[in-house]
Design a protein around this motif. Structure first.
Motif, short mmCIF file in Angstrom:
data_model
loop_
_atom_site.label_atom_id
_atom_site.label_comp_id
_atom_site.label_asym_id
_atom_site.label_seq_id
_atom_site.Cartn_x
_atom_site.Cartn_y
_atom_site.Cartn_z
N LYS A 8 -8.46 0.94 6.08
CA LYS A 8 -6.82 1.05 6.37
C LYS A 8 -7.02 2.04 7.56
O LYS A 8 -6.05 2.05 8.57
N TYR A 10 -7.69 0.24 10.72
CA TYR A 10 -6.35 -0.51 11.14
C TYR A 10 -5.12 0.14 11.73
O TYR A 10 -4.77 -0.21 12.77
N LYS A 11 -5.13 1.40 11.45
CA LYS A 11 -4.30 2.52 11.95
C LYS A 11 -4.74 2.72 13.41
O LYS A 11 -3.76 2.69 14.24
N GLY A 34 -3.97 0.02 15.46
CA GLY A 34 -2.64 0.39 15.83
C GLY A 34 -2.31 1.18 17.16
O GLY A 34 -1.02 0.93 17.69
N ARG A 43 0.92 -4.04 17.72
CA ARG A 43 1.42 -5.37 17.15
C ARG A 43 0.24 -5.90 16.15
O ARG A 43 0.41 -5.95 14.86
N LYS A 55 -0.15 -3.26 12.99
CA LYS A 55 0.80 -3.25 12.19
C LYS A 55 0.40 -4.92 11.59
O LYS A 55 0.55 -4.75 10.00
N LEU A 56 -0.07 -5.90 11.83
CA LEU A 56 -0.45 -7.20 11.25
C LEU A 56 -1.45 -6.99 10.09
O LEU A 56 -1.32 -7.15 8.94
N LEU A 96 -2.43 -3.73 8.86
CA LEU A 96 -1.86 -3.04 7.60
C LEU A 96 -0.98 -3.82 6.62
O LEU A 96 -1.00 -3.67 5.52
N GLN A 97 -0.33 -4.87 7.28
CA GLN A 97 0.61 -5.77 6.32
C GLN A 97 -0.05 -6.48 5.40
O GLN A 97 0.31 -6.69 4.34
N SER A 98 -0.91 -7.20 6.06
CA SER A 98 -1.87 -7.91 5.36
C SER A 98 -2.61 -7.28 4.09
O SER A 98 -2.93 -7.77 3.30
N ASP A 145 -1.83 -4.56 2.63
CA ASP A 145 -0.64 -4.26 1.57
C ASP A 145 -0.35 -5.51 0.62
O ASP A 145 0.09 -5.21 -0.54
N ASN A 146 -0.48 -6.82 1.12
CA ASN A 146 -0.11 -7.97 0.26
C ASN A 146 -1.26 -8.33 -0.69
O ASN A 146 -2.49 -7.80 -0.57
#
Length: 79
Positions: free
Chosen positions: A56, A59-60, A63, A68, A71-72, A74-76, A78-79
């Protein structure tokens, strides 16, 4: 030939002035990949959790280099 980087190098990589964004992202993703490939069946849940936290953070950092894309990732995650 690409140098082998470790997790401790992520901030330094993101601050390289002479590297294009793509090379920075590639190096950061390579570190992430290496962390996950070193996990195995015998890895404890603590080791898996630590790797996820480090991932994580990577990924930050991505970012900061490419908002962009970071963010993608980090969103993936969290899913």
């Amino acid at each position: 030939m690409m140098m082998e980087y470790q997790y401790k190098d992520i901030e330094r990589i993101s601050n390289y002035k002479t590297w294009p964004r793509r090379k920075k992202v590639d190096a950061l993703l390579s570190i992430d990949c290496n962390m996950y490939t070193q996990l195995g069946r015998e890895s404890s849940s603590r080791e898996r959790k630590e790797t996820k936290i480090k991932s994580k953070n990577i990924y930050k950092t991505i970012g900061k280099v490419n908002p962009r894309l970071g963010k993608l990732f980090l969103q993936s995650m969290d899913n």
